[in-house]
Design an enzyme around this catalytic site. Structure first.
Site, PDB file in Angstrom:
ATOM      1  N   ARG A  90       0.843  -1.193   0.000  1.00 26.65           N
ATOM      2  CA  ARG A  90       0.000   0.000   0.000  1.00 26.65           C
ATOM      3  C   ARG A  90       0.880   1.247   0.000  1.00 26.65           C
ATOM      4  NH1 ARG A  90      -4.580   2.808   2.241  1.00 26.65           N
ATOM      5  NH2 ARG A  90      -4.150   4.946   1.613  1.00 26.65           N
ATOM      6  N   ARG A  99      -5.611   1.939  -4.770  1.00 21.60           N
ATOM      7  CA  ARG A  99      -4.698   1.302  -3.832  1.00 21.60           C
ATOM      8  C   ARG A  99      -4.918  -0.205  -3.814  1.00 21.60           C
ATOM      9  NH1 ARG A  99      -7.718   4.701   0.220  1.00 21.60           N
ATOM     10  NH2 ARG A  99      -7.315   6.125  -1.476  1.00 21.60           N
ATOM     11  N   ASP A 102      -6.691  -0.842   1.558  1.00 16.98           N
ATOM     12  CA  ASP A 102      -6.938   0.231   2.521  1.00 16.98           C
ATOM     13  C   ASP A 102      -7.713  -0.379   3.677  1.00 16.98           C
ATOM     14  OD1 ASP A 102      -7.060   2.871   3.510  1.00 16.98           O
ATOM     15  OD2 ASP A 102      -9.073   3.130   2.702  1.00 16.98           O
ATOM     16  N   ASP A 104      -9.457   0.909   7.140  1.00 16.98           N
ATOM     17  CA  ASP A 104      -9.849   2.034   7.986  1.00 16.98           C
ATOM     18  C   ASP A 104     -10.472   1.525   9.271  1.00 16.98           C
ATOM     19  OD1 ASP A 104      -9.047   4.102   6.303  1.00 16.98           O
ATOM     20  OD2 ASP A 104     -10.958   4.159   5.248  1.00 16.98           O
TER      21      ASP A 104
END
Length: 218
Positions: A90, A99, A102, A104
């Site tokens: 990444r 990407r 990811d 989160d």
């Protein structure tokens, strides 16, 4: 899949996304790898395809949401997520750009202290953690606006609540419906259910080994 028996100190909601490489395999591999870093999977969505939100022109995303139980504190959890991202190469060169992976942190809840010995036994209480730290803002400041987070999260845990303020929460199922309808009316950000995750693929016993911390930081 949901398993709400949690002896650990924290439970956290993680949103995963990928639109470079074999994104479906990358998401499943990441779920397996996260479980090798002191996290226990307690809820899991299927895989969803989502049109990109903002940023340059790019392929659609594959998204998923998981809930994990862990004794990692919030910043240790963030470091663990970054370690898995780095294992999939990444980079953060373009905001909202494409990407490989990811991850989160959407929300974290902390288990409250158990009642004193001899006190009447009560159901375990969970308190949402709130943070304005730009390194880790909790809950995620844009989660309530993103169907690609809300829709998978509602599937993973239909009873989930998203904290909006110290004294207000909204039902994720309701918020997912509201945001999805608004996106549909605007003709944007469509979220499409693809398939469930492969049980064998997300088994931590079969996870690809993560690079050592030294090599991950190079």
């Amino acid at each position: 899949m949901t398993n709400m028996s949690i002896p650990e100190k924290y439970r956290a909601v993680l949103a995963l996304g990928s639109n470079l490489g074999d994104s479906e395999d990358i998401i499943e591999e990441a779920v397996a790898q996260l479980q090798t870093l002191d996290m226990r999977l307690i809820a899991l969505s299927g895989l969803y395809a989502t049109a990109p939100v903002g940023g340059p022109e790019q392929p659609d995303y594959i998204n998923a949401v998981i809930e994990v139980a862990t004794d990692l504190d919030p910043y240790e959890l963030l470091a663990a997520c970054h370690r898995v991202e780095q294992a999939h190469r990444r980079t953060r060169e373009v905001r909202w750009g494409p990407r490989t992976l990811d991850i989160d942190i959407i929300a974290i809840e902390q288990r409250m202290p158990e009642p004193a010995e001899g006190a009447e036994e009560i159901e375990t209480q969970w308190e949402p953690l709130l943070s304005t730290d730009p390194v880790l803002t909790l809950p995620h400041p844009r989660a309530r606006e993103r169907a690609f987070v809300l829709v998978p999260w509602a599937e993973a845990n239909p009873q989930a609540l998203l904290p909006i303020s110290p004294d207000r929460k909204v039902a994720v199922v309701h918020q997912a419906y509201v945001v999805s309808r608004a996106d549909e009316a605007a003709g944007q950000n469509a979220v499409t259910d693809l398939r469930g995750m492969c049980d064998a693929c997300i088994d931590p016993a079969y996870a690809e080994p993560l690079p050592s911390l030294d090599s991950a930081e190079e």
